[in-house]
Structures are given as C-alpha cells and as structure tokens.
Design an enzyme around this catalytic site. Sequence first.
Site, PDB file in Angstrom:
ATOM      1  N   TYR A   1       0.654  -1.388   0.047  1.00 55.09           N
ATOM      2  CA  TYR A   1       0.482   0.412  -0.270  1.00 55.09           C
ATOM      3  C   TYR A   1       1.089   1.520  -0.124  1.00 55.09           C
ATOM      4  CZ  TYR A   1      -3.650   3.520   1.458  1.00 55.09           C
ATOM      5  OH  TYR A   1      -4.546   4.635   1.491  1.00 55.09           O
TER       6      TYR A   1
ATOM      7  N   LYS B   1       4.079   8.475   8.976  1.00 54.06           N
ATOM      8  CA  LYS B   1       3.746   7.807  10.318  1.00 54.06           C
ATOM      9  C   LYS B   1       4.772   8.169  11.565  1.00 54.06           C
ATOM     10  CE  LYS B   1       0.788   4.311   8.781  1.00 54.06           C
ATOM     11  NZ  LYS B   1       0.864   4.252   7.763  1.00 54.06           N
TER      12      LYS B   1
ATOM     13  N   ASP C   1       8.863   2.709   0.042  1.00 54.25           N
ATOM     14  CA  ASP C   1       7.815   3.455   1.224  1.00 54.25           C
ATOM     15  C   ASP C   1       8.204   2.947   1.976  1.00 54.25           C
ATOM     16  OD1 ASP C   1       5.717   3.787   1.912  1.00 54.25           O
ATOM     17  OD2 ASP C   1       4.089   3.354   0.403  1.00 54.25           O
TER      18      ASP C   1
HETATM   19  C1  LIG Z   1       0.405   4.467   5.835  1.00 53.22           C
HETATM   20  C2  LIG Z   1       1.145   4.505   4.862  1.00 53.22           C
HETATM   21  C3  LIG Z   1       0.815   4.654   3.542  1.00 53.22           C
HETATM   22  C4  LIG Z   1      -0.078   6.264   3.901  1.00 53.22           C
HETATM   23  O1  LIG Z   1      -0.411   6.651   4.843  1.00 53.22           O
HETATM   24  P1  LIG Z   1      -0.968   8.084   5.554  1.00 53.22           P
HETATM   25  O2  LIG Z   1      -0.517   8.825   6.100  1.00 53.22           O
HETATM   26  O3  LIG Z   1      -2.256   7.510   5.514  1.00 53.22           O
HETATM   27  O4  LIG Z   1      -1.534   8.649   3.701  1.00 53.22           O
HETATM   28  C5  LIG Z   1       1.346   4.792   2.443  1.00 53.22           C
HETATM   29  N1  LIG Z   1       2.378   3.715   2.492  1.00 53.22           N
HETATM   30  C6  LIG Z   1       3.212   3.482   3.064  1.00 53.22           C
HETATM   31  C7  LIG Z   1       3.581   1.891   3.371  1.00 53.22           C
HETATM   32  C8  LIG Z   1       2.090   3.164   4.325  1.00 53.22           C
HETATM   33  O5  LIG Z   1       1.892   2.326   5.629  1.00 53.22           O
END
Ligand SMILES: *Cc1c(COP(=O)(O)O)cnc(C)c1O
Length: 452
Positions: free
Chosen positions: A161, A289, A256
């Site tokens: 994601y 995060k 990511d």
């Molecule tokens: C949480 C997450 C996102 C999205 O971040 P948001 O602040 O919720 O938009 C993107 N990539 C990864 C790997 C994530 O865990």
Amino acid sequence: MGQIHPPIQACNFHHMTHNIDHNNTFFERARLVIPGGVNSPVRAFRAVGGTPRFIQRAQGAHFWDANGRKYIDYIGSWGPMILGHGHPDVVEAVQKAVTQGFSFGAPTEREIELAEEILKHLPSMEMLRLVSSGTEAGMSAIRLARGATGRSKIIKFEGCYHGHADALLVKAGSGLATFGNPTSAGVPPEVVQHTLVLEYNNLEQLEEAFNLYGKEIACLMMEPIAGNMNFVRASVPFMQRCRELCTQHGALLVFDEVMTGFRVALGGAQEIYAKAIPGFRPDLTVLGKVIGGGMPLAAFGGPRAIMELMSPVGPVYQAGTLSGNPIATACGLATLREIVKPGFFEELSAKTRKLMDSLKKAAANEGVAFSVDSEGGMFGFFLLPRLPQNYGQVLKTEGAKFNQLFHGLLDRGVYIAPALYEAGFVSAAHSEEDIEVTIAAAQHVFKSLRPA
Ligand SMILES: *Cc1c(COP(=O)(O)O)cnc(C)c1O
C-alpha cells in the site's frame, strides 16, 4: 490517522453504567454523519465484525474506550506512536509550539532541524521535502520519478500500500506482467494504464516486466518490508534483483518506508538491506508515520540531483498549505530525539521479539498453526504454519479464526489491528507486564482455536 491524544489529568471518562454501551451509541451517531461512521475504513471493524471502540484518551502503551475500558494498544495509530502515547517531552514540545502559532505559510527553522535530523540517519537521502500525509508523499515521489526519467510506467506489488493516489489504487490484471485494474470506483482505467502490478517476491515476473517494458519504467515502488499485507519481507535475492534491474534500465527504485522508516531500525528497512547487500540504497524514499510522532507529517527525499527537480528549483510541481506545519514538526522532532538515543532500537527489538516468540510458543502448546516475524518495533503473526511470501499466501489465513483471535484478545483488553492484513506495533512504553498480560490472554484464546 495522525492525531495525538493529550494526557488527561483527571479521570473524567464515563464508566459503563445501566448497560449503556457508549461505543454503540457513538457508532450509531457517527454513521449518521460520517460514511460508515469512520474517517478511515479499517477503523470500522468491517473485517472482524462488532462495534469499533471509540477512544477517549491514551497514555503510554494504553488507551481507554468510551466505556472507560482499558486496552493494551498494539496499533499505536498504525505506527507513529513509537514512544507510546503522551510522552512528556513530546507533549512539552507540542505545547510550546502551540503557543508560538499554528501555521504561517512561511518557512521555519524547525523544518530545517527536522530535515537535518532525518537525513542524518538515511545516507540514501541528501534532501527531502515535508508534506502532510504518506499518501501525498508517495504520490509526489511518483511524480518526481516520472519527471526525472521522462517515462510514464510504474511498477508496484500486490499487497503493498502506498496511499490512495488514483494511479496506485490498482490490482493485478489477468495475465502475467499486464497492466492493472482499478480497485476503487472513481478511478478511470486510463489513470492506472501505466501501473504494472506484480507479485511480491516473484523473481520471474520481475524479470519479465523489465524485459517487456524496461525502458518505459519510471520507477519501481515497494514496501521493502511490507506492513500492509501483515508483515512480509522482500527476500534478499529479490531485493538485490529489484536494485539491479532498476539500475540497468534507468528506472528509480522507490522505497516506501512510511511504515518502516524509524520503526524497524533507525535507518529504516534500507539499513537492514544494506547490511545484506553491500552498497545497497534506494533512489527515493518515502517517509511518514513515526517522523510525525502522531501528527500529520510525511516526507519524500533522495539525492540532491533528483530532489532539485522539484519546484521551485525544477520543473516538477508540488506544494502544500500546511506542509512542514510548525506543530507537526515540533512533535516529529521531539519524537526522533528520543528514538535516536543509544540502545533504543535494541531494547524495542528485543521486547518485540520476545512477544512474538512467546505467542508462537503459546500457540504451539495448543497445536495451533502459527508463524511470526518482527523487525525493530514492527511485527506480524499469521495463523499459518509458515510465513507467507506474497499477498496471495497471506490471504490463505482463515478469516473466521483470525476474527476469533481478534475478539478473544479484545475481550481480554488487548487491542490488535482489526484485520489480518495489518502489521502490529510495540512502543517503548510497553512494559514487561503488558507483554505478560498479552501472552496470558493469547494463551486463553489459543485454547479455543485448538484444532478438533
Ligand atoms: C500508512 C502508509 C501510507 C499512507 O500514509 P497516510 O499518511 O495514511 O496517507 C503509505 N505507505 C505505507 C507503506 C503506509 O504504511
């Protein structure tokens, strides 16, 4: 995601009285004014059933719901709360920042400080830009990769994601290395026609994709340790091949690390892969995060030569009214200043590993198939005999059994993610006792999951 719970001095929450379930009452009220009653879908408990807990306050490793019930929190706002809730130094930094102003729409010293602190620990990045969510950071990183290469196609993996930008809401098409189909209404097929979706850890598909489209691929974006299909690591040979193929074809490797950054190690997952693959580094990195410590803050960055393609220096446009917000940067900085202290990750890793090992032992005692993995303060466990390698294997988990485990733990005051495709998080605030209580609760639940 991304709110911080200030510590409440007085215990003024309501205890459950006259059999009124305040969570139910709130949920009914919420559903009248907010779709599904929630502002992010997984919070609605759809996968596991039951009523979501409305949280009133949190402190350390615990939070309390609308009925005044206390839970051990293994979500930590889906990752940001690595120090636990209401760490006194973080609260103080935020309180101080609040008195100085909420937002200026002009640069501040704190943005430089936060950028410097982040860059110190991630040698692959020379520059970064701050934004307000992981979605925004991921979307901007892709625009930058396309701008830098002059190419359109991107590769992602099923089960990873990267936020909900249109081009990323896509699942694999029918054939091997074919372009994907939208996973959400409202995303035109034309918008995902450049997104190639491959199976995680599948070398053959990776080779085929680069054989077919190598010179058209702007970037390969991946979660190096995927936390949005529970917890699945890219194997070292797979990671090495991702790096080689990107380099060979002039595509950018985009990590990511919104979840793994400052969570699995100080240097993120890239530090871990660099130990296994000498000289390894991604081209671009996306963070979120933990770097916001519970406030809306994220970033993307990489080498200067690529980052200076960003507006206002270069031709790739990107902007944000609240980017580098002074309260969010204060919260993020105060959080990072705690976790860079010597021994922080060693302790967090050992605690997380102990929790996983003990859960595995408890499951084995009852003959329940169970596998575990963890890195730093991030973990995953599966009601499967072996750790899965891709999304299809994760989904082999029996949903009904996971729901039984989830509700069994919840009834005993242990709050894990309400879906089997989510990772879990341990914070510095989790005590020996929290871990023991969790293991004892799991032991009870495993008895009910014993095969007949
Ligand atoms: C949480 C997450 C996102 C999205 O971040 P948001 O602040 O919720 O938009 C993107 N990539 C990864 C790997 C994530 O865990």
